[in-house]
Design a protein around this motif. Structure first.
Motif, PDB file in Angstrom:
ATOM      1  N   ARG A 149       0.841  -1.209   0.000  1.00  0.00           N
ATOM      2  CA  ARG A 149       0.000   0.000   0.000  1.00  0.00           C
ATOM      3  C   ARG A 149       0.874   1.256   0.000  1.00  0.00           C
ATOM      4  O   ARG A 149       0.584   2.233  -0.685  1.00  0.00           O
ATOM      5  N   ARG A 152       2.322   1.799  -3.357  1.00  0.00           N
ATOM      6  CA  ARG A 152       1.344   2.373  -4.296  1.00  0.00           C
ATOM      7  C   ARG A 152       1.152   3.860  -4.021  1.00  0.00           C
ATOM      8  O   ARG A 152       1.056   4.675  -4.929  1.00  0.00           O
ATOM      9  N   ALA A 153       1.111   4.209  -2.729  1.00  0.00           N
ATOM     10  CA  ALA A 153       0.892   5.613  -2.373  1.00  0.00           C
ATOM     11  C   ALA A 153       2.069   6.488  -2.810  1.00  0.00           C
ATOM     12  O   ALA A 153       1.882   7.616  -3.253  1.00  0.00           O
ATOM     13  N   ARG A 184       7.812   4.820 -11.062  1.00  0.00           N
ATOM     14  CA  ARG A 184       8.003   6.233 -10.707  1.00  0.00           C
ATOM     15  C   ARG A 184       6.657   6.833 -10.328  1.00  0.00           C
ATOM     16  O   ARG A 184       5.619   6.417 -10.867  1.00  0.00           O
ATOM     17  N   PRO A 185       6.648   7.815  -9.447  1.00  0.00           N
ATOM     18  CA  PRO A 185       5.366   8.418  -9.064  1.00  0.00           C
ATOM     19  C   PRO A 185       4.733   9.140 -10.257  1.00  0.00           C
ATOM     20  O   PRO A 185       5.449   9.702 -11.086  1.00  0.00           O
ATOM     21  N   VAL A 186       3.418   9.080 -10.321  1.00  0.00           N
ATOM     22  CA  VAL A 186       2.738   9.716 -11.439  1.00  0.00           C
ATOM     23  C   VAL A 186       2.802  11.236 -11.318  1.00  0.00           C
ATOM     24  O   VAL A 186       2.727  11.961 -12.304  1.00  0.00           O
ATOM     25  N   LEU A 187       3.000  11.695 -10.081  1.00  0.00           N
ATOM     26  CA  LEU A 187       3.077  13.140  -9.835  1.00  0.00           C
ATOM     27  C   LEU A 187       4.048  13.358  -8.680  1.00  0.00           C
ATOM     28  O   LEU A 187       3.977  12.650  -7.669  1.00  0.00           O
ATOM     29  N   TRP A 199       0.188  15.740   2.226  1.00  0.00           N
ATOM     30  CA  TRP A 199       0.593  14.561   1.442  1.00  0.00           C
ATOM     31  C   TRP A 199       1.110  13.461   2.373  1.00  0.00           C
ATOM     32  O   TRP A 199       0.720  12.298   2.260  1.00  0.00           O
ATOM     33  N   VAL A 203      -0.549   9.756   2.903  1.00  0.00           N
ATOM     34  CA  VAL A 203       0.210   8.524   2.641  1.00  0.00           C
ATOM     35  C   VAL A 203       0.230   7.647   3.882  1.00  0.00           C
ATOM     36  O   VAL A 203      -0.002   6.431   3.814  1.00  0.00           O
TER      37      VAL A 203
ATOM     38  N   VAL B  23      -4.137  14.565   1.009  1.00  0.00           N
ATOM     39  CA  VAL B  23      -4.451  13.994  -0.290  1.00  0.00           C
ATOM     40  C   VAL B  23      -3.165  13.565  -0.996  1.00  0.00           C
ATOM     41  O   VAL B  23      -2.123  14.194  -0.844  1.00  0.00           O
ATOM     42  N   HIS B  24      -3.268  12.436  -1.701  1.00  0.00           N
ATOM     43  CA  HIS B  24      -2.172  12.060  -2.584  1.00  0.00           C
ATOM     44  C   HIS B  24      -2.754  11.287  -3.765  1.00  0.00           C
ATOM     45  O   HIS B  24      -3.910  10.862  -3.724  1.00  0.00           O
ATOM     46  N   GLU B  26      -2.504   8.214  -6.727  1.00  0.00           N
ATOM     47  CA  GLU B  26      -1.944   6.885  -6.992  1.00  0.00           C
ATOM     48  C   GLU B  26      -2.361   6.415  -8.377  1.00  0.00           C
ATOM     49  O   GLU B  26      -3.411   6.834  -8.891  1.00  0.00           O
TER      50      GLU B  26
END
Lengths: 632, 125
Positions: A149, A152-153, A184-187, A199, A203, B23-24, B26
């Protein structure tokens, strides 16, 4: 680990480079050592004295270079160490290729704080993975981290490890097989304070059940951090440490003493002549006189390792912070000063973690006054020879108390020196500083053994290089020119006559007017000159200059040593003067050099050497006068 | 003066929305969809996206093809795979999502998120 090869890349420059980033005490170096073993090499970053460690990791299909960067809490640098981390990550260090990928190492029990660093590293946009250490402690405190998890976060691979047990290392190796293929993170995470906090909160909320309060640590801290009880326990711990160093090591030291004494005699007898005397009375007796103290050094480092790795030293630093603040220092300075009990050189280098330049300088200047392990042989020799071994109360004896007193005198003098600098040349405003209190942990035998090995090996190497060289030189200077003693002298008197009329003997005699007020004769003076290179040389020189007097052990020889007129050389006032002189004088060339390098100036090392030498002389004179008045 | 990060003591706190929105974002199993984890199960009964919000305008302009709420999270579907949409597009949608979460009717009465986390950072002295 000490080949400081400034600027050069030590490993294959074409290999993929993965940099390990993390906060201090996160377990970075444990992981690095576990992956690279002891094949790591150390170099300096070009133009600065911050060291970087590189190691090679051989994987089935490729060879990787791992770089262990200095610990940092964030990528907003406040200290020289942290600055170099940012520069290295952003490829701003000339001649050093930026890493191809980054591995953030974070303590799972303090994940919230670590995620702030993770967010900054992710914002750099390089392939990144997160390795969580101490996951066993989270579980032990009923916490839980859902690695999948969390991965993924964050959008990057996450692996949990228990470094000292090797758990999870195979997964890390598998991960390192293909850094370019890491998710890689999408953002990129937000970089502003409030958004980033949100953030981190988000998470954490999705992936962890926070560990419960560590009741055991809390209960222990209630006592150890208590202003009164904690202080008493701290002083008692320090006293027990020095008492144990003095008494527990004694049998092993006696055995080593006999060994070197017999070896010196055997070498002298077997080879004979000048060469036999040089090797036996000079080299073996001189270096052996220092190596005899190895059991004490091992014991000192063992106890310091246990105190640090259990988590006690951080508490001691917190207790000391209030006191340190009065002297213009901070808790972080205390940790530096405690490490100076082992050696001033790593302590001075450790001041890089202190953000304020002026406080850093004040700490650097004060660290050499802490009683380093090089003073231990001198103190032990003088105390064993001249302080009667009497019990004061139970196991507490006069010799242990004297040793503790010398350590205390050094520590208090260091603080007073820092206070003086703080109100004069290095005045600086107070600023809040963060310190970390890790939970109490049972240290692994391997990590303690490595710590002890590093200390013992450094001492042995010094005995085999600096001390060996100076001892050999002094032996030559004590035997050249060869003079014929007058007739009618015994062998011992004749040998003493020859040394007294040698180059070194004459040099010792020449400075007698300076040191006569302290009660030093030519032999002590020669030993003092030798000790300017390294303090232990004082012991080896006395061993050489008194070798011809008798075949007794060195303490007994010193007790019986007389001058030309039959008066004892080592009287109580002279012994007091020697001990006090060693508390204050900066007799260590390596420390002076490192002080110059770390302060990036010649002024500060010159000031440290000059002022400490002058103060040592005055303090020794006072000690001599007071003890003479008391004992007359 | 020294502050202490006590790594052993845990305190429950609530993050106020005016300080930060928890907020984050995924990836999901679908390459065209992203999940904004915003911990707002209370929104499951509300219209999505909020009327007149930037997020609604993005749907109108075809940047986003659909928005749905699922278990307190916002699922945003793009007309093409996210990786080919480009980071600027995703960043723009993120800003729109954050704006939407602060939008009238979507912001919580107490102006705080429902997220409760535990912190171990405590300053002493």
């Amino acid at each position: 680990m000490s080949c400081h090869d400034e600027g050069s890349l030590l490993a294959d420059p074409t290999a993929t480079t993965v940099a390990i980033v993390g906060s201090p005490n996160a377990g970075k170096t444990t992981l690095f050592n576990a992956l690279c073993g002891l094949r790591a090499k150390t170099a300096n970053y070009p133009g600065v004295t911050v060291s970087r460690r590189e190691g090679t990791l051989h994987l089935p299909d490729r060879v990787l270079t791992l770089v262990d960067l200095p610990g940092t809490y964030s990528l907003s640098p406040v200290s020289p160490d942290e600055e170099i981390v940012v520069d290295a990550l952003e490829g701003r260090v000339e001649g050093v290729r930026p890493p191809d990928a980054l591995m953030v190492v974070a303590d799972a029990t303090t994940l919230e704080r670590s995620l702030l660093l993770v967010s900054e590293v992710l914002a750099l946009g390089r392939p990144t993975a997160l390795v969580l250490t101490m996951v066993d402690e989270v579980a032990a405190r009923n916490g839980r981290i859902d690695m999948g998890r969390l991965s993924r976060a964050l959008g990057v691979p996450v692996v949990g490890v228990i470094g000292h047990r090797g758990v999870g290392l195979d997964e890390v190796r598998e991960l390192l097989a293909d850094p370019a293929g890491w998710d890689r993170p999408v953002l990129s995470p937000p970089t502003s304070g409030a958004e980033r906090s949100g953030w981190v909160a988000s998470v954490l909320a999705t992936s962890i059940t926070a560990p419960e309060m560590d009741e055991r640590t809390r209960r222990i801290d209630a006592v150890l951090l208590h202003p009164v009880a904690g202080t008493v326990i701290f002083l008692a711990t320090m006293f027990a440490l020095f008492q144990a160093v003095f008494t527990v090591a004694a049998p092993a030291m006696d055995a080593l003493d006999s060994l070197f004494s017999n070896l010196a005699h055997a070498v002298d007898s077997l080879i004979g002549g000048t060469l036999g005397s040089f090797l036996g009375d000079g080299i073996v007796a001189g270096v052996g006189a220092v190596l005899v103290f190895l059991p004490q050094i091992v014991l000192l480092f063992l106890m310091l390792a246990l105190l640090e790795k259990v988590g006690y030293l951080a508490r001691a630093a917190l207790l000391a912070d209030r006191v340190m603040g009065r002297f213009g220092l901070e808790g972080r300075s205390f940790v530096v000063m405690l490490s100076a009990f082992a050696c001033a050189i790593p302590a001075i280098m450790a001041t890089r973690t202190i953000p304020s330049e002026r406080r850093r300088l004040a700490t650097m200047m004060s660290a050499p006054l802490m009683t380093c392990s090089a003073r231990l042989p001198v103190y032990t020799l003088m105390i064993a020879a001249f302080v009667p071994d009497r019990s004061v109360m139970g196991p507490i004896g006069t010799q242990g108390l004297t040793m503790f007193g010398l350590y205390l005198l050094g520590a208090l003098s260091g603080l007073a020196w820092a206070a003086l600098l703080n109100v004069t040349a290095l005045r600086s405003p107070t600023a809040p500083v963060m310190m970390e209190l890790p939970p109490y942990r049972m240290p692994s035998a391997k990590s303690v053994a490595l710590y002890v090995w590093d200390g013992a090996w450094a001492f042995t190497r010094k005995a085999g290089t600096v001390i060996l060289g100076v001892t050999a030189l002094l032996w030559v200077l004590l035997n050249v020119p060869s003079v014929t003693p007058p007739p009618g002298l015994t062998d011992a008197q004749a040998a003493s006559y020859r040394m007294e009329h040698s180059i070194a003997g004459r040099a010792g005699a020449a400075i007698e007017p300076v040191f006569a007020p302290l009660g030093f004769n030519w032999q002590v003076n020669v030993a003092m000159i030798g000790s300017l290179a390294a303090r232990e040389v004082f012991v080896s020189t006395l061993a050489v200059t008194t070798a011809s007097e008798s075949e007794e052990a060195l303490p007994e020889r010193l007790q019986r040593l007389t001058d030309g007129e039959g008066r004892k050389v080592f009287t109580p006032p002279t012994v007091a003067a020697i001990l006090v002189f060693f508390v204050y004088a900066l007799q260590c060339l390596s420390t002076v050099v490192v002080l110059g390098r770390e302060s990036n100036s010649r002024k500060w090392p010159a000031m440290a050497f000059g002022s400490m030498f002058a103060f040592a002389y005055v303090a020794a004179l006072v000690a001599h006068t007071v003890v003479a008045a008391v004992t007359s | 003066m020294t502050g202490v990060i006590d790594t052993t003591h845990t305190t429950a706190v609530t993050h106020a929305a005016d300080a930060a929105l928890a907020v984050h974002v995924e990836r999901t199993s679908s390459p065209e969809a992203l999940r904004w984890v915003c911990h707002r199960p209370d929104l499951d009964e509300t219209p999505v996206p909020p009327r007149g919000s930037a997020l609604e305008q993005m749907i109108d302009r075809g940047i986003v093809s659909a928005v749905a709420l699922r278990s307190g999270d916002l699922i945003v579907r793009f007309p093409q795979p996210v990786d080919s949409a480009g980071p600027d597009t995703v960043a723009g949608v993120h800003r729109a999502v954050v704006d939407a979460l602060r939008y009238r009717g979507w912001s919580t009465p107490a102006d705080s998120t429902a997220v409760s986390i535990r912190t171990r950072a405590a300053l002493s002295r």
